[in-house]
Enzyme design. Structure first.
Site, PDB file in Angstrom:
ATOM      1  CB  ILE A  90      -5.523  -4.888  -0.592  1.00 33.42           C
ATOM      2  CG1 ILE A  90      -4.922  -4.709   1.007  1.00 33.42           C
ATOM      3  CG2 ILE A  90      -6.814  -4.572  -0.638  1.00 33.42           C
ATOM      4  CD1 ILE A  90      -3.408  -4.733   0.958  1.00 33.42           C
ATOM      5  CD  GLU A 168      -4.514   5.012  -2.181  1.00 34.08           C
ATOM      6  OE1 GLU A 168      -5.315   5.459  -3.096  1.00 34.08           O
ATOM      7  OE2 GLU A 168      -3.461   4.333  -2.472  1.00 34.08           O
ATOM      8  N   GLY A 309      -1.716   0.913  -5.016  1.00 34.05           N
ATOM      9  CA  GLY A 309      -2.288   1.557  -3.833  1.00 34.05           C
ATOM     10  C   GLY A 309      -2.815   0.335  -3.173  1.00 34.05           C
ATOM     11  CD  GLU A 310      -6.065  -2.516  -4.489  1.00 32.45           C
ATOM     12  OE1 GLU A 310      -5.697  -3.629  -4.041  1.00 32.45           O
ATOM     13  OE2 GLU A 310      -6.721  -2.433  -5.636  1.00 32.45           O
ATOM     14  N   GLY A 311      -2.948  -0.247   0.065  1.00 24.57           N
ATOM     15  CA  GLY A 311      -1.993  -0.626   1.099  1.00 24.57           C
ATOM     16  C   GLY A 311      -1.159  -2.001   0.655  1.00 24.57           C
TER      17      GLY A 311
END
Length: 348
Positions: A90, A168, A309-311
């Protein structure tokens, strides 16, 4: 404050502007739909994206102790350290796309020394309880985590941010997401539970057995907040609060993958109007996400087999969001390009 219901009175004018661009009708596909949506959110035929942010919330999950993830719970803490150091996916993708990244510890086990504008601490508790034996969070702690999400969104909004994406980090949080999906969409649990961080077949069978037990324990719950408290996580609750705050303030909301979409399910249950502000950036590889998107009647911008995830989906899709706005604001119309009405008719 409830999310603002979109005023659609501008829709015919926006659609007319899109249709008059120098292209065949509908030739830019989802970009046209997205341009219309952003124009309606901003109530403008000349929308702008300003100071875009991605907010990543991190928290630990007690259920991780029961072997529902291929990684140990300690990885949550280690990955937040990686975020702070700038070494995660990210970090790389937000740098590439010119996005501001803020990481928030809302429930990680461990203490962080960093204290910068890019890393904030709203720790409610050092991880959730093991939902197998008691609700993951108390009602007060759930509200506190949601408030953390609201505060962070409100903070970036006051820095002239009008588009925000959510990410997240939390080992075990695909279990919470699957349970929330199961309860809020009434989808059989075995269709919601996936491999998460990369479970083997045997580990997946174990995960489903554990989560079936949890689902049965809380089958009597019907209130969305009670369901979130029982089977959610601090980072998920923070995303719920952040989504609600962003919609209330008329911001464009970028939705990442399976976990963030599960948070959106809770936000929608609390206020259905939030959906109008959401852009679904990608379809995750995680089992269940396609079903989530189908039930939401959502068309994701990307399908790259992501399950990180992580955006990361938000960061990767952001240039497409920019392109949609640029099409509406910068692309010539047939009239401005001096193309005759007769040729326009034959072209379309």
């Amino acid at each position: 404050m409830p999310a603002l219901l979109l005023d659609r009175s501008l829709e015919p004018r926006l659609q007319q502007l899109i249709d008059q661009k120098t292209k065949p009708l509908g030739a830019l596909g989802q970009l046209e739909t997205l341009a219309l949506q952003i124009g309606l959110i901003q109530q403008s035929t000349n929308p702008r994206l300003t100071n875009p942010h991605i907010l990543v919330f991190a928290g630990d999950h007690g259920i991780a102790a029961d072997g529902v993830s291929a990684y140990p719970a300690e990885v949550t803490y280690q990955m937040v350290i990686n975020f702070i150091a700038g070494g995660a996916a990210i970090n790389a993708f937000t740098r590439q796309s010119g996005l501001r990244l803020v990481v928030c510890d809302v429930g990680v086990r461990g203490t962080f020394e960093a204290n910068t504008p890019e890393f904030v601490k709203f720790k409610v508790q050092p991880g959730t309880h093991n939902m197998r034996y008691q609700p993951a969070m108390s009602a007060d702690d759930t509200e506190a985590a949601m408030d953390a999400g609201r505060l962070l969104v409100d903070g970036v909004r006051h820095r002239d941010c009008n588009i925000v994406g959510f990410g997240e980090m939390g080992i075990g949080n695909s279990s919470s997401a699957a349970l929330l999906m199961h309860r809020l969409l009434k989808v059989p649990l075995n269709q919601c539970v996936g491999r998460g961080t990369g479970l083997t077949d045997d580990q997946l069978i174990h995960k489903l057995a554990v989560l079936t037990e949890v689902a049965d324990t809380y089958a009597h719950l019907t209130d969305p907040m009670a369901i979130l408290s029982a089977m959610g996580g601090f980072e998920i609750a923070a995303v719920v609060g952040g989504i609600l705050c962003a919609a209330e303030n008329g911001m464009v909301i970028l939705i990442d993958g399976f976990i963030v979409t599960a948070a959106l399910l809770v936000a929608r249950a609390l206020d259905p109007a939030v959906s109008d502000y959401c852009v679904f950036t990608h379809q995750s590889e995680e089992a269940g996400h396609r079903l989530m998107l189908d039930q939401l009647d959502a068309q994701p911008l990307l399908s790259l087999g992501l399950r990180l995830g992580e955006g990361t989906g938000c960061a990767l899709a952001y240039p497409l969001v920019q392109a949609a706005v640029t099409m509406l604001t910068d692309m010539a119309s047939f009239e401005s390009a001096g193309v005759s009405t007769q040729l326009v008719t034959s072209y379309q």
